[in-house]
Design a protein around this motif. Structure first.
Motif, PDB file in Angstrom:
ATOM      1  N   ASN A 169     -18.966   5.158  10.586  1.00  0.00           N
ATOM      2  CA  ASN A 169     -17.760   5.982  10.582  1.00  0.00           C
ATOM      3  C   ASN A 169     -16.893   5.660  11.792  1.00  0.00           C
ATOM      4  N   ARG A 170     -17.544   5.471  12.924  1.00  0.00           N
ATOM      5  CA  ARG A 170     -16.790   5.183  14.149  1.00  0.00           C
ATOM      6  C   ARG A 170     -16.208   3.775  14.149  1.00  0.00           C
ATOM      7  N   MET A 171     -16.993   2.821  13.683  1.00  0.00           N
ATOM      8  CA  MET A 171     -16.606   1.421  13.796  1.00  0.00           C
ATOM      9  C   MET A 171     -15.789   0.908  12.608  1.00  0.00           C
ATOM     10  N   VAL A 172     -15.922   1.570  11.443  1.00  0.00           N
ATOM     11  CA  VAL A 172     -15.271   1.043  10.244  1.00  0.00           C
ATOM     12  C   VAL A 172     -14.457   2.101   9.514  1.00  0.00           C
ATOM     13  N   TRP A 173     -15.115   3.094   8.937  1.00  0.00           N
ATOM     14  CA  TRP A 173     -14.456   3.985   7.979  1.00  0.00           C
ATOM     15  C   TRP A 173     -13.320   4.782   8.599  1.00  0.00           C
TER      16      TRP A 173
ATOM     17  N   LYS B 158     -12.070   4.495  11.593  1.00  0.00           N
ATOM     18  CA  LYS B 158     -11.185   3.597  12.330  1.00  0.00           C
ATOM     19  C   LYS B 158     -10.133   2.995  11.402  1.00  0.00           C
ATOM     20  N   ALA B 159     -10.571   2.565  10.213  1.00  0.00           N
ATOM     21  CA  ALA B 159      -9.638   1.963   9.269  1.00  0.00           C
ATOM     22  C   ALA B 159      -8.684   2.995   8.692  1.00  0.00           C
ATOM     23  N   ALA B 160      -9.202   4.159   8.352  1.00  0.00           N
ATOM     24  CA  ALA B 160      -8.386   5.173   7.680  1.00  0.00           C
ATOM     25  C   ALA B 160      -7.295   5.734   8.584  1.00  0.00           C
ATOM     26  N   LYS B 161      -7.513   5.743   9.905  1.00  0.00           N
ATOM     27  CA  LYS B 161      -6.571   6.382  10.824  1.00  0.00           C
ATOM     28  C   LYS B 161      -5.607   5.420  11.520  1.00  0.00           C
ATOM     29  N   ASP B 162      -5.901   4.129  11.503  1.00  0.00           N
ATOM     30  CA  ASP B 162      -5.066   3.163  12.222  1.00  0.00           C
ATOM     31  C   ASP B 162      -3.924   2.707  11.319  1.00  0.00           C
ATOM     32  N   GLU B 163      -2.861   3.492  11.278  1.00  0.00           N
ATOM     33  CA  GLU B 163      -1.752   3.219  10.370  1.00  0.00           C
ATOM     34  C   GLU B 163      -1.066   1.888  10.694  1.00  0.00           C
ATOM     35  N   GLN B 164      -0.923   1.568  11.968  1.00  0.00           N
ATOM     36  CA  GLN B 164      -0.275   0.313  12.335  1.00  0.00           C
ATOM     37  C   GLN B 164      -1.096  -0.887  11.889  1.00  0.00           C
ATOM     38  N   ALA B 165      -2.405  -0.777  12.053  1.00  0.00           N
ATOM     39  CA  ALA B 165      -3.274  -1.880  11.623  1.00  0.00           C
ATOM     40  C   ALA B 165      -3.234  -2.043  10.109  1.00  0.00           C
ATOM     41  N   LEU B 166      -3.171  -0.938   9.396  1.00  0.00           N
ATOM     42  CA  LEU B 166      -3.092  -1.004   7.933  1.00  0.00           C
ATOM     43  C   LEU B 166      -1.788  -1.663   7.492  1.00  0.00           C
ATOM     44  N   ALA B 167      -0.697  -1.321   8.169  1.00  0.00           N
ATOM     45  CA  ALA B 167       0.600  -1.922   7.834  1.00  0.00           C
ATOM     46  C   ALA B 167       0.570  -3.424   8.084  1.00  0.00           C
TER      47      ALA B 167
ATOM     48  N   PRO C 227       4.626  -3.511  -4.676  1.00  0.00           N
ATOM     49  CA  PRO C 227       4.588  -2.531  -3.579  1.00  0.00           C
ATOM     50  C   PRO C 227       5.414  -3.011  -2.395  1.00  0.00           C
ATOM     51  N   LYS C 228       6.212  -2.099  -1.833  1.00  0.00           N
ATOM     52  CA  LYS C 228       7.079  -2.441  -0.704  1.00  0.00           C
ATOM     53  C   LYS C 228       6.409  -2.203   0.646  1.00  0.00           C
ATOM     54  N   GLU C 229       5.527  -1.215   0.703  1.00  0.00           N
ATOM     55  CA  GLU C 229       4.834  -0.877   1.938  1.00  0.00           C
ATOM     56  C   GLU C 229       3.388  -0.527   1.620  1.00  0.00           C
ATOM     57  N   TYR C 230       2.566  -0.536   2.632  1.00  0.00           N
ATOM     58  CA  TYR C 230       1.134  -0.373   2.377  1.00  0.00           C
ATOM     59  C   TYR C 230       0.807   0.983   1.764  1.00  0.00           C
ATOM     60  N   THR C 231       1.631   1.995   2.031  1.00  0.00           N
ATOM     61  CA  THR C 231       1.346   3.317   1.477  1.00  0.00           C
ATOM     62  C   THR C 231       1.470   3.335  -0.048  1.00  0.00           C
ATOM     63  N   ASP C 232       2.166   2.334  -0.628  1.00  0.00           N
ATOM     64  CA  ASP C 232       2.272   2.251  -2.083  1.00  0.00           C
ATOM     65  C   ASP C 232       0.927   1.904  -2.721  1.00  0.00           C
TER      66      ASP C 232
ATOM     67  N   LEU D 140      -6.244   0.887  -1.837  1.00  0.00           N
ATOM     68  CA  LEU D 140      -6.736  -0.494  -1.882  1.00  0.00           C
ATOM     69  C   LEU D 140      -6.701  -1.139  -0.501  1.00  0.00           C
ATOM     70  N   VAL D 141      -5.621  -0.900   0.229  1.00  0.00           N
ATOM     71  CA  VAL D 141      -5.487  -1.496   1.567  1.00  0.00           C
ATOM     72  C   VAL D 141      -6.562  -0.969   2.498  1.00  0.00           C
ATOM     73  N   VAL D 142      -6.789   0.337   2.489  1.00  0.00           N
ATOM     74  CA  VAL D 142      -7.824   0.920   3.351  1.00  0.00           C
ATOM     75  C   VAL D 142      -9.189   0.326   3.013  1.00  0.00           C
ATOM     76  N   SER D 143      -9.497   0.227   1.718  1.00  0.00           N
ATOM     77  CA  SER D 143     -10.787  -0.321   1.297  1.00  0.00           C
ATOM     78  C   SER D 143     -10.957  -1.769   1.763  1.00  0.00           C
ATOM     79  N   ASP D 144      -9.920  -2.571   1.575  1.00  0.00           N
ATOM     80  CA  ASP D 144     -10.005  -3.981   1.973  1.00  0.00           C
ATOM     81  C   ASP D 144     -10.067  -4.128   3.488  1.00  0.00           C
ATOM     82  N   TYR D 145      -9.311  -3.284   4.194  1.00  0.00           N
ATOM     83  CA  TYR D 145      -9.331  -3.361   5.656  1.00  0.00           C
ATOM     84  C   TYR D 145     -10.687  -2.920   6.198  1.00  0.00           C
ATOM     85  N   GLN D 146     -11.277  -1.928   5.581  1.00  0.00           N
ATOM     86  CA  GLN D 146     -12.621  -1.521   5.980  1.00  0.00           C
ATOM     87  C   GLN D 146     -13.617  -2.668   5.796  1.00  0.00           C
ATOM     88  N   GLU D 147     -13.464  -3.371   4.673  1.00  0.00           N
ATOM     89  CA  GLU D 147     -14.352  -4.515   4.430  1.00  0.00           C
ATOM     90  C   GLU D 147     -14.159  -5.588   5.498  1.00  0.00           C
TER      91      GLU D 147
END
Length: 463
Positions: free
Chosen positions: A298-302, A304-313, A419-424, A428-435
């Motif tokens: 949870n700390r290192m992946v889940w 971290k990925a779900a809350k880092d909006e800039q990294a997701l973008a 999709p124009k932005e990651y929120t669209d 999927l983006v969160v799942s792939d970024y977590q991976e």
């Protein structure tokens, strides 16, 4: 003790792998492999494939230990609660259950006392405790007329079924369960225990109303041996085993004269059970490590990925082609209005807002009181997702079902080819970024912590 344990491990339980200096024995590995590769598992792994996955699992646990997550009070408490739920029933023997049954019987017999148990039937006419005299007089006249009919030979069970106002017993001809002194109203109890089998009381008043009692039978409590099986079933059904176990633990603490606390006793019991049953031992280990795995992941992946909006973008921008759609979508709202004027008002309300804030704005503007002016659904719609969008945007021949009281359907938003932005495509983006984070984390763990797999031992483990 340490020497004998080490010998047992070398002689009888070969080491399958060592992760950061911690050995994983054959019995632990086989327990986990069998549990996760049973007949019902679709994606079954070979022993070699599972060994690599298990090494990754142990690497994460090692990282959690290095981070001292196993010292957190929250972790210790949760693990102890789980372990103790497994330990407590295991320390209760059949003899303990039988002794508890005898204790319950003795308590029951003591409460019943010398007067024993009675089986009675009654007819009740309910009367409030502070009823006016007129109401009391009517009830008294009626119970007296019932008593007169019974005295002249009327059937008690038939009268109870037709006239008694006690719904629990009326359908049974007025019959109540066996009861002892102290289990019912004192006024009722005094009358009942003054009767012999076959005798009927005169009408009397209790806080519940007017009664007539027919005494059907009296007895003393049966001997324990004749009730033993029934009481044992009661103990099992009510899960009294845990209470028995806790009494045993408390007694051990008491007898230690302050040398032991409950946690000491539970630790000793868990160790004893683990030593006697390897499956239980590895079950405890599995839950212990699983809690650590969850927290460190949870700390290192889940999280971290779900809350880092800039990294997701950034991740979305770098992998934008991966999220292309095979057909256009409509990003917006489909809505119904009670008044046609609200179509423009809805569009004006959300026009300059971020898409994530539309729902709240619509709710506070149009539906803040008891009357809903609009019904809206917000989303990124494909063909077939929403009848209103299908009709207005995708020009599909369909007729939306307009709710009662609403006069029309409308949409607001925009049609997107991709999709124009990651929120669209956030999920999927969160799942792939977590991976991605998981892969990078595992690569780092492999560099930091040595992993040695004993392939010769692994070969001896059958599929």
């Amino acid at each position: 003790m340490s020497a004998s344990t080490a010998f047992a491990q070398t002689a009888d339980d070969d080491v399958v792998m060592t992760v950061n200096g911690t050995p994983v024995t054959r019995s632990e590995f086989v327990y986990s492999y069998n549990k996760n590769n049973g007949d019902g598992v679709i994606d079954r792994k070979t022993v070699e494939e599972y060994a690599d996955l298990y090494a990754n699992y142990k690497l994460k646990v090692a990282a959690a230990v290095d981070a001292r997550l196993d010292t957190l009070a929250s972790f210790r408490n949760e693990y102890a609660q789980y372990r103790d739920r497994q330990v407590l029933p295991a320390i209760v023997t059949d003899a303990d259950v039988l002794a508890e049954a005898k204790r319950l019987y003795d308590n029951r017999k003591r409460k019943i006392g010398s007067q024993g148990l009675v089986l009675a039937a009654h007819i009740l006419l309910r009367l409030p405790q502070q009823a006016p005299d007129s109401e009391n007089d009517r009830a008294k006249q009626r119970i007296d007329s019932i008593y007169l009919a019974l005295s002249q030979g009327a059937d008690f069970a038939d009268m109870a079924r037709r006239l008694s106002q006690d719904p629990g017993s009326a359908g049974k001809g007025g019959e109540l369960p066996w009861f002892a002194v102290g289990q019912t109203l004192k006024e009722f109890e005094d009358q009942a225990f003054a009767l012999q089998p076959g005798e009927m009381s005169k009408p009397f008043l209790s806080p519940a109303g007017y009664h007539i009692i027919l005494m059907k039978n009296r007895k003393q409590l049966e001997p324990f041996d004749s009730l033993r099986d029934e009481i044992v079933k009661f103990v099992e059904r009510r899960n009294i085993r845990d209470a028995i176990a806790m009494r045993k633990v408390s007694e051990t603490v008491r007898q230690s004269n302050g040398k032991l606390a409950k946690v000491d006793v539970m630790n000793h019991l868990a160790d004893s059970i683990s030593a006697a049953d390897s499956d239980t031992k590895w079950l405890f280990k599995e839950y212990h490590d699983g809690l650590l795995l969850y927290e460190i992941s949870n700390r290192m992946v889940w999280e971290k990925a779900a809350k880092d909006e800039q990294a997701l973008a950034r991740f979305f921008k770098a992998n934008k082609k991966k999220y292309a759609w095979s057909e256009p979508r409509y990003k917006g709202i489909a809505f119904f209005v009670r008044n046609e004027d609200d179509v423009k008002a809805v569009r004006k309300c959300v026009r300059k807002l971020d898409f994530s804030k539309w729902n709240e704005a619509l709710r506070t503007t149009f539906n803040s009181d008891s009357v809903k002016r609009i019904i809206a659904e917000k989303g990124i719609f494909r063909r077939g997702d929403n009848a209103v969008v299908d009709q207005i945007v995708f020009k599909i021949d369909t007729v939306p079902n307009i709710p009662d009281g609403f006069v029309g359907a409308a949409v607001y938003g925009k049609k997107l080819k991709a999709p124009k932005e990651y929120t669209d495509v956030r999920g999927l983006v969160v799942s792939d970024y977590q991976e991605r984070l998981e892969q990078e984390w595992l690569a780092d763990l492999r560099r930091r912590y040595p992993v040695v797999i004993n392939k010769e031992v692994l070969k001896t483990i059958k599929q």
